[in-house]
Design an enzyme around this catalytic site. Structure first.
Site, PDB file in Angstrom:
ATOM      1  N   ASN A  69       0.828  -1.205   0.000  1.00 24.33           N
ATOM      2  CA  ASN A  69       0.000   0.000   0.000  1.00 24.33           C
ATOM      3  C   ASN A  69       0.858   1.248   0.000  1.00 24.33           C
ATOM      4  O   ASN A  69       2.002   1.247   0.474  1.00 24.33           O
ATOM      5  CB  ASN A  69      -0.964  -0.010   1.205  1.00 24.33           C
ATOM      6  CG  ASN A  69      -0.388   0.712   2.408  1.00 24.33           C
ATOM      7  OD1 ASN A  69      -0.501   1.937   2.517  1.00 24.33           O
ATOM      8  ND2 ASN A  69       0.251  -0.038   3.299  1.00 24.33           N
ATOM      9  N   GLY A  72      -0.477   6.749   2.110  1.00 28.72           N
ATOM     10  CA  GLY A  72       0.113   8.072   2.364  1.00 28.72           C
ATOM     11  C   GLY A  72      -0.590   8.848   3.461  1.00 28.72           C
ATOM     12  O   GLY A  72      -0.676  10.080   3.415  1.00 28.72           O
ATOM     13  N   LEU A  73      -1.117   8.133   4.444  1.00 29.64           N
ATOM     14  CA  LEU A  73      -1.729   8.755   5.629  1.00 29.64           C
ATOM     15  C   LEU A  73      -2.890   9.686   5.293  1.00 29.64           C
ATOM     16  O   LEU A  73      -3.066  10.734   5.925  1.00 29.64           O
ATOM     17  CB  LEU A  73      -0.687   9.498   6.468  1.00 29.64           C
ATOM     18  CG  LEU A  73       0.427   8.637   7.067  1.00 29.64           C
ATOM     19  CD1 LEU A  73       1.265   9.458   8.046  1.00 29.64           C
ATOM     20  CD2 LEU A  73      -0.128   7.405   7.762  1.00 29.64           C
ATOM     21  N   CYS A 130       5.865   5.801   9.007  1.00 18.45           N
ATOM     22  CA  CYS A 130       5.167   5.550   7.743  1.00 18.45           C
ATOM     23  C   CYS A 130       6.148   5.665   6.584  1.00 18.45           C
ATOM     24  O   CYS A 130       6.738   6.718   6.369  1.00 18.45           O
ATOM     25  CB  CYS A 130       4.025   6.526   7.531  1.00 18.45           C
ATOM     26  SG  CYS A 130       3.136   6.114   6.017  1.00 18.45           S
ATOM     27  N   LYS A 164       5.398   3.281  17.527  1.00 22.68           N
ATOM     28  CA  LYS A 164       5.381   2.291  16.439  1.00 22.68           C
ATOM     29  C   LYS A 164       6.653   2.445  15.617  1.00 22.68           C
ATOM     30  O   LYS A 164       6.900   3.479  14.998  1.00 22.68           O
ATOM     31  CB  LYS A 164       4.141   2.501  15.564  1.00 22.68           C
ATOM     32  CG  LYS A 164       3.972   1.438  14.496  1.00 22.68           C
ATOM     33  CD  LYS A 164       2.570   1.452  13.948  1.00 22.68           C
ATOM     34  CE  LYS A 164       2.354   0.367  12.913  1.00 22.68           C
ATOM     35  NZ  LYS A 164       0.975   0.361  12.421  1.00 22.68           N
ATOM     36  N   ASN A 191       5.912  -1.398  11.552  1.00 26.76           N
ATOM     37  CA  ASN A 191       5.118  -0.886  10.438  1.00 26.76           C
ATOM     38  C   ASN A 191       5.450  -1.669   9.148  1.00 26.76           C
ATOM     39  O   ASN A 191       6.129  -2.699   9.215  1.00 26.76           O
ATOM     40  CB  ASN A 191       5.401   0.614  10.272  1.00 26.76           C
ATOM     41  CG  ASN A 191       4.181   1.365   9.752  1.00 26.76           C
ATOM     42  OD1 ASN A 191       3.523   0.908   8.799  1.00 26.76           O
ATOM     43  ND2 ASN A 191       3.862   2.486  10.357  1.00 26.76           N
ATOM     44  N   THR A 192       5.002  -1.173   8.023  1.00 17.59           N
ATOM     45  CA  THR A 192       5.187  -1.913   6.759  1.00 17.59           C
ATOM     46  C   THR A 192       6.632  -1.831   6.260  1.00 17.59           C
ATOM     47  O   THR A 192       7.374  -0.908   6.594  1.00 17.59           O
ATOM     48  CB  THR A 192       4.247  -1.361   5.675  1.00 17.59           C
ATOM     49  OG1 THR A 192       4.437   0.054   5.582  1.00 17.59           O
ATOM     50  CG2 THR A 192       2.800  -1.666   5.992  1.00 17.59           C
ATOM     51  N   GLY A 216       1.253  -8.170   5.521  1.00 17.08           N
ATOM     52  CA  GLY A 216       0.746  -9.522   5.302  1.00 17.08           C
ATOM     53  C   GLY A 216       1.822 -10.573   5.559  1.00 17.08           C
ATOM     54  O   GLY A 216       2.898 -10.266   6.098  1.00 17.08           O
ATOM     55  N   GLY A 264      -3.697  -6.844  10.941  1.00 12.67           N
ATOM     56  CA  GLY A 264      -4.003  -5.815   9.950  1.00 12.67           C
ATOM     57  C   GLY A 264      -4.528  -6.406   8.657  1.00 12.67           C
ATOM     58  O   GLY A 264      -5.732  -6.605   8.469  1.00 12.67           O
TER      59      GLY A 264
HETATM   60  C1  LIG Z   1      -3.886  -0.204   3.821  1.00 13.62           C
HETATM   61  C2  LIG Z   1      -3.015   0.006   5.019  1.00 13.62           C
HETATM   62  C3  LIG Z   1      -3.073   1.208   5.702  1.00 13.62           C
HETATM   63  C4  LIG Z   1      -2.285   1.410   6.828  1.00 13.62           C
HETATM   64  N1  LIG Z   1      -2.365   2.600   7.484  1.00 13.62           N
HETATM   65  C5  LIG Z   1      -1.622   2.797   8.596  1.00 13.62           C
HETATM   66  C6  LIG Z   1      -1.732   4.015   9.322  1.00 13.62           C
HETATM   67  O1  LIG Z   1      -2.518   4.907   8.998  1.00 13.62           O
HETATM   68  N2  LIG Z   1      -0.957   4.162  10.422  1.00 13.62           N
HETATM   69  C7  LIG Z   1      -0.091   3.184  10.864  1.00 13.62           C
HETATM   70  O2  LIG Z   1       0.564   3.375  11.891  1.00 13.62           O
HETATM   71  N3  LIG Z   1       0.018   2.009  10.193  1.00 13.62           N
HETATM   72  C8  LIG Z   1      -0.713   1.808   9.080  1.00 13.62           C
HETATM   73  N4  LIG Z   1      -0.622   0.610   8.410  1.00 13.62           N
HETATM   74  C9  LIG Z   1       0.288  -0.447   8.911  1.00 13.62           C
HETATM   75  C10 LIG Z   1      -0.483  -1.486   9.731  1.00 13.62           C
HETATM   76  O3  LIG Z   1      -1.062  -0.930  10.887  1.00 13.62           O
HETATM   77  C11 LIG Z   1       0.441  -2.651  10.158  1.00 13.62           C
HETATM   78  O4  LIG Z   1       1.453  -2.143  11.000  1.00 13.62           O
HETATM   79  C12 LIG Z   1       1.104  -3.348   8.968  1.00 13.62           C
HETATM   80  O5  LIG Z   1       0.180  -3.488   7.906  1.00 13.62           O
HETATM   81  C13 LIG Z   1       1.667  -4.740   9.318  1.00 13.62           C
HETATM   82  O6  LIG Z   1       0.672  -5.580   9.853  1.00 13.62           O
HETATM   83  P1  LIG Z   1      -0.196  -6.637   8.963  1.00 13.62           P
HETATM   84  O7  LIG Z   1       0.773  -7.439   8.143  1.00 13.62           O
HETATM   85  O8  LIG Z   1      -0.959  -7.429   9.972  1.00 13.62           O
HETATM   86  O9  LIG Z   1      -1.078  -5.802   8.070  1.00 13.62           O
HETATM   87  C14 LIG Z   1      -1.404   0.393   7.276  1.00 13.62           C
HETATM   88  C15 LIG Z   1      -1.360  -0.830   6.590  1.00 13.62           C
HETATM   89  C16 LIG Z   1      -2.145  -1.032   5.479  1.00 13.62           C
HETATM   90  C17 LIG Z   1      -2.063  -2.357   4.758  1.00 13.62           C
END
Ligand SMILES: Cc1cc2nc3c(=O)[nH]c(=O)nc-3n(C[C@H](O)[C@H](O)[C@H](O)COP(=O)(O)O)c2cc1C
Length: 315
Positions: A69, A72-73, A130, A164, A191-192, A216, A264
């Protein structure tokens, strides 16, 4: 007795399962997908002082390892949140964790103070990590910068405050320790993972922003390593985030040192994923006569641990 009962610092939760910020709606409405008692806390999407439009489309795509993804907040900003989201929080049946973003120190301070004043916010998560916004990684890659922002935010709130962290660093240990030294109450790891998907037919990146953040199943081993490293390097409770989609994944994270686990991307596949995992967890714990506390941090390392610079946890 509730076998899922979880304590993160001063916060008492009915379950170790939390939503991942940005993956479960922008307000408590999405809770309708889950059964009572399954979710420990609702972590909401990042809010910034001013509204943000986010990145150009396309902003999400699937691939074999999960999702990429580059949202972009995108968010409607603090005043909208204060008027439209905050009033719904006090009646939310689970604790709500508000997630703060910003461009600079002042913006993080403003968001933390604002969340501190909101009755329905039980804890604050600082999104210092982010990868999809310009300048979004400064606070998550430089321990000194991280320490100054966390210290400033600490002065704005007495609520539990989690930091985070980003996986996009050579070593997470100095950053985890900087957060602890500055007064964080917990670490969200992580985070990602910054990535790039290309479409050879168009010769273009698959996301409108070019780069994106991976989430994921593919990021789970990265998050697992970092949970373990942070567990070894600090005394803080660790909230794992990265690729959890089953009770086994959650228990793996607990053995690596996590106190709680955010889910997530799995909720995009099935909005009731957290309830399914909670049910599985209750069964596995009952069948094996384990408790979450007895499993936490019980990883048996094959040889003397070599997490560089990491002091062992004593408790
Ligand atoms: C579509 C999407 C939007 C996200 N938006 C945010 C966000 O606004 N703030 C944040 O701290 N992390 C955000 N994340 C990160 C997730 O909270 C999480 O840390 C990350 O996806 C890893 O966990 P997962 O593999 O279970 O998704 C976002 C992730 C995805 C996929």
């Amino acid at each position: 007795m509730n076998v899922l009962q979880t304590q993160i610092g001063l916060l008492n939760l009915e379950s170790p399962l939390l939503t991942g910020s940005g993956t479960f709606g922008h307000d408590p409405a999405a809770l309708a997908f889950l059964k009572g008692g399954d979710l420990g806390a609702l972590v909401l999407k990042t809010v910034t002082p001013d509204p943000r439009e986010g990145n150009p489309n396309p902003r999400m795509c699937e691939w074999t390892g999960g999702v990429m993804n580059s949202i972009g907040l995108e968010n409607k900003g603090l005043s909208y949140w204060r008027d439209h989201v905050a009033p719904k929080l006090a009646a939310t049946p689970v604790p709500v964790v508000a997630n703060a973003g910003g461009h600079d120190l002042d913006e993080y301070g403003v968001m933390t103070a604002a969340f501190d004043a909101m009755e329905g916010v039980a804890a604050i998560e600082l999104n210092l990590s982010c990868p999809n916004v310009k300048g979004g990684t400064h606070f998550s890659t430089d321990p000194e910068a991280l320490q100054s922002v966390v210290r400033l935010c600490r002065e704005q709130t007495t609520k539990p405050m989690w930091v985070k962290l980003s996986p996009n660093v050579a070593s997470i240990t100095p950053l985890a320790q900087a957060a602890e030294a500055a007064g964080a109450d917990g670490l969200v790891v992580c985070n990602t993972v910054l990535g790039l998907l290309v479409d050879w037919k168009t010769r273009k990146p698959r996301l409108g922003n070019g780069y994106g953040g991976m989430s994921g199943p593919a990021v789970r081993p990265v998050a697992m390593r970092m949970v373990w490293e942070c567990f070894r390097a600090t005394q803080l409770p660790i909230i794992a985030s990265g690729g959890a989609s089953s009770a086994d994944d959650v228990l793996d994270f607990v053995v690596a040192g996590a106190t709680a686990v955010q889910v997530g991307t799995a909720s995009f596949r099935r909005p009731d994923a957290i309830s399914r995992i909670a049910e599985e967890l209750r069964t596995v714990l009952a069948e094996n006569d384990f408790t979450l506390d007895s499993l936490r941090g019980s990883l048996k390392w094959p040889s003397p641990v070599s997490c560089s610079g990491a002091a062992s946890r004593t408790s």
